[in-house]
Design a protein around this motif. Structure first.
Motif, PDB file in Angstrom:
ATOM      1  N   GLU A   1      82.585  -8.556  75.976  1.00  0.00           N
ATOM      2  CA  GLU A   1      83.387  -8.297  74.787  1.00  0.00           C
ATOM      3  C   GLU A   1      84.876  -8.171  75.111  1.00  0.00           C
ATOM      4  O   GLU A   1      85.242  -7.462  76.059  1.00  0.00           O
ATOM      5  CB  GLU A   1      82.879  -7.017  74.121  1.00  0.00           C
ATOM      6  CG  GLU A   1      83.346  -6.865  72.698  1.00  0.00           C
ATOM      7  CD  GLU A   1      82.465  -5.888  71.924  1.00  0.00           C
ATOM      8  OE1 GLU A   1      81.288  -6.212  71.661  1.00  0.00           O
ATOM      9  OE2 GLU A   1      82.961  -4.790  71.605  1.00  0.00           O
ATOM     10  N   ILE A   2      85.700  -8.840  74.329  1.00  0.00           N
ATOM     11  CA  ILE A   2      87.151  -8.688  74.436  1.00  0.00           C
ATOM     12  C   ILE A   2      87.554  -7.494  73.573  1.00  0.00           C
ATOM     13  O   ILE A   2      87.209  -7.430  72.382  1.00  0.00           O
ATOM     14  CB  ILE A   2      87.871  -9.971  73.954  1.00  0.00           C
ATOM     15  CG1 ILE A   2      87.551 -11.143  74.889  1.00  0.00           C
ATOM     16  CG2 ILE A   2      89.379  -9.750  73.853  1.00  0.00           C
ATOM     17  CD1 ILE A   2      88.085 -12.490  74.418  1.00  0.00           C
ATOM     18  N   LYS A   3      88.216  -6.554  74.201  1.00  0.00           N
ATOM     19  CA  LYS A   3      88.689  -5.370  73.462  1.00  0.00           C
ATOM     20  C   LYS A   3      90.072  -5.696  72.911  1.00  0.00           C
ATOM     21  O   LYS A   3      91.016  -5.910  73.684  1.00  0.00           O
ATOM     22  CB  LYS A   3      88.784  -4.151  74.397  1.00  0.00           C
ATOM     23  CG  LYS A   3      87.484  -3.846  75.124  1.00  0.00           C
ATOM     24  CD  LYS A   3      86.425  -3.347  74.160  1.00  0.00           C
ATOM     25  CE  LYS A   3      85.083  -3.175  74.846  1.00  0.00           C
ATOM     26  NZ  LYS A   3      83.945  -3.198  73.942  1.00  0.00           N
ATOM     27  N   SER A   4      90.179  -5.769  71.616  1.00  0.00           N
ATOM     28  CA  SER A   4      91.455  -6.185  71.019  1.00  0.00           C
ATOM     29  C   SER A   4      91.486  -5.797  69.552  1.00  0.00           C
ATOM     30  O   SER A   4      90.448  -5.826  68.875  1.00  0.00           O
ATOM     31  CB  SER A   4      91.604  -7.701  71.139  1.00  0.00           C
ATOM     32  OG  SER A   4      92.752  -8.136  70.461  1.00  0.00           O
ATOM     33  N   SER A   5      92.648  -5.490  69.044  1.00  0.00           N
ATOM     34  CA  SER A   5      92.766  -5.214  67.604  1.00  0.00           C
ATOM     35  C   SER A   5      93.263  -6.460  66.859  1.00  0.00           C
ATOM     36  O   SER A   5      93.514  -6.420  65.667  1.00  0.00           O
ATOM     37  CB  SER A   5      93.719  -4.041  67.372  1.00  0.00           C
ATOM     38  OG  SER A   5      94.992  -4.387  67.874  1.00  0.00           O
ATOM     39  N   TYR A   6      93.426  -7.579  67.571  1.00  0.00           N
ATOM     40  CA  TYR A   6      93.976  -8.785  66.936  1.00  0.00           C
ATOM     41  C   TYR A   6      92.979  -9.524  66.050  1.00  0.00           C
ATOM     42  O   TYR A   6      93.358 -10.387  65.287  1.00  0.00           O
ATOM     43  CB  TYR A   6      94.493  -9.765  67.992  1.00  0.00           C
ATOM     44  CG  TYR A   6      95.842  -9.383  68.559  1.00  0.00           C
ATOM     45  CD1 TYR A   6      96.963  -9.303  67.738  1.00  0.00           C
ATOM     46  CD2 TYR A   6      95.988  -9.111  69.907  1.00  0.00           C
ATOM     47  CE1 TYR A   6      98.200  -8.956  68.247  1.00  0.00           C
ATOM     48  CE2 TYR A   6      97.221  -8.767  70.440  1.00  0.00           C
ATOM     49  CZ  TYR A   6      98.330  -8.689  69.602  1.00  0.00           C
ATOM     50  OH  TYR A   6      99.538  -8.348  70.113  1.00  0.00           O
TER      51      TYR A   6
END
Ligand SMILES: N[C@@H](CCO)C(=O)O
Length: 348
Positions: free
Chosen positions: A315-320
């Motif tokens: 999983e990529i942790k990002s708010s984008y």
């Protein structure tokens, strides 16, 4: 964008799933690094909806020494899909039967067609092995179909997509296409190349840009701020800008062709159950979700990883949101790079 792009003809006819025949269509592609003697040190990058073969421009953070795509080690290749306005055969290519552009008569293209089109170029180049195929969104859909359709694939990294296009994503595509059709300049597809339904295409992109990001991203960037001295919200100005930017560089026919291709994505179609189809893929796969993706939520990637025999979910942790695959390069490198090493240990 055109720098380093090769455009040549496919030497054999390309026939779509639906039976439309292109004799010697143009194919645009870009390469980095050198092909080894065995012609099997290949990394194939598949591009997304409005992407193009110059992957170093939209995927810059995965290129370079110590990154996934190191031209000193691999022959890296990105091929423009048919239907796009960026060099491969598309709606504005000349129809040899009429001597005029295909426009609305350009045929339906599926994700499998995109793969078969690219396979023809790979055959032409004599490629015998593909160490890694990767892509995000539409690029991930192609990479998954490649894993099913091409036994040269040795590993895959699939980012931000699922086993089929969900009704949620199809609905979003549909609404965007309606925005184009509603623009009077669409004129049933009969418009001049330089005077098309730019407003409809811009509106479609604005809708898309909302699904590519998140409420918290917009909150952080714009809050309820106004643009300069105007009474326009900053977010409105931003979306107007993004809409116009796409309308200036893309084409409405291509947008329709390629969003419909995304809607065609369903690896089970005419093949059997998802379990049967995905269970047949032997090569190792990283399925990568983005925690804040509203368009292809992470349950889709988790499900896909479960259905595949030899897959790991990351999983990529990002708010984008969805577009994080075009932004969070460090995480993408961290996830995929060890995988290449593992695979190389296995193969050599
Ligand atoms: N932002 C990407 C689409 C995301 O799937 C593009 O413009 O191609």
């Amino acid at each position: 964008m055109n720098e380093g792009i090769t455009i040549e003809k496919l030497k054999k006819p390309f026939i779509t799933e639906a039976g439309f025949r292109f004799n010697e269509p143009d194919v645009a592609y870009k390469t980095w690094g050198s092909l080894n003697k065995e012609k099997n040190n290949v990394i194939l990058i598949c591009h997304a909806l409005t992407g193009h073969a110059a992957a170093d421009e939209w995927f810059p953070g995965i290129f370079g020494s110590g990154r996934v795509c190191d031209p000193a080690k691999n022959f890296i290749l990105c091929i423009n899909v048919p239907g796009s306005p960026y060099g491969s055969v598309g709606p504005w290519s000349e129809n040899p039967d009429s001597g005029r552009p295909y426009k609305s008569s350009f045929p339906e293209i599926t994700v499998r067609d995109m793969v078969r089109f690219q396979q023809q170029l790979l055959d032409q180049l004599g490629i015998t092995g593909i160490e890694l195929v990767l892509g995000g969104s539409l690029g991930g859909m192609q990479a998954l179909e490649f894993s099913i359709m091409d036994d040269r694939i040795e590993s895959a990294a699939l980012i931000a997509m699922g086993k089929s296009h969900s009704p949620w994503a199809i609905g979003i595509s549909h609404a965007q296409r309606q925005a184009i059709f509603t623009d009077p300049k669409w004129n049933n597809g009969n418009y001049d190349k330089n005077d098309g339904p730019a407003k409809g295409l811009a509106a479609a992109r604005m809708m898309a840009m909302i699904t590519y990001r998140t409420p918290s991203d917009y909150e952080k960037k714009f809050s309820r701020g106004l643009q300069g001295d105007s009474d326009q919200f900053q977010v409105e100005s931003y979306l107007n800008y993004q809409g116009k930017k796409l309308a200036d560089r893309f084409d409405a026919h291509s947008y329709i062709t390629l969003t419909e291709a995304m809607d065609s994505h369903d690896v089970s179609r005419d093949r059997g159950s998802f379990q049967e189809v995905l269970g047949q893929i032997q090569s190792p796969v990283k399925v990568i979700g983005i925690e804040s993706d509203h368009l292809y939520p992470t349950h889709e990637q988790k499900e896909l990883a479960k259905l595949l025999k030899n897959a790991e979910y990351k999983e990529i942790k990002s708010s984008y949101g969805h577009d994080a695959f075009l932004i969070e390069f460090e995480q993408i490198n961290d996830i995929i790079k060890p995988f290449i090493k593992e695979k190389q240990t296995l193969s050599y």
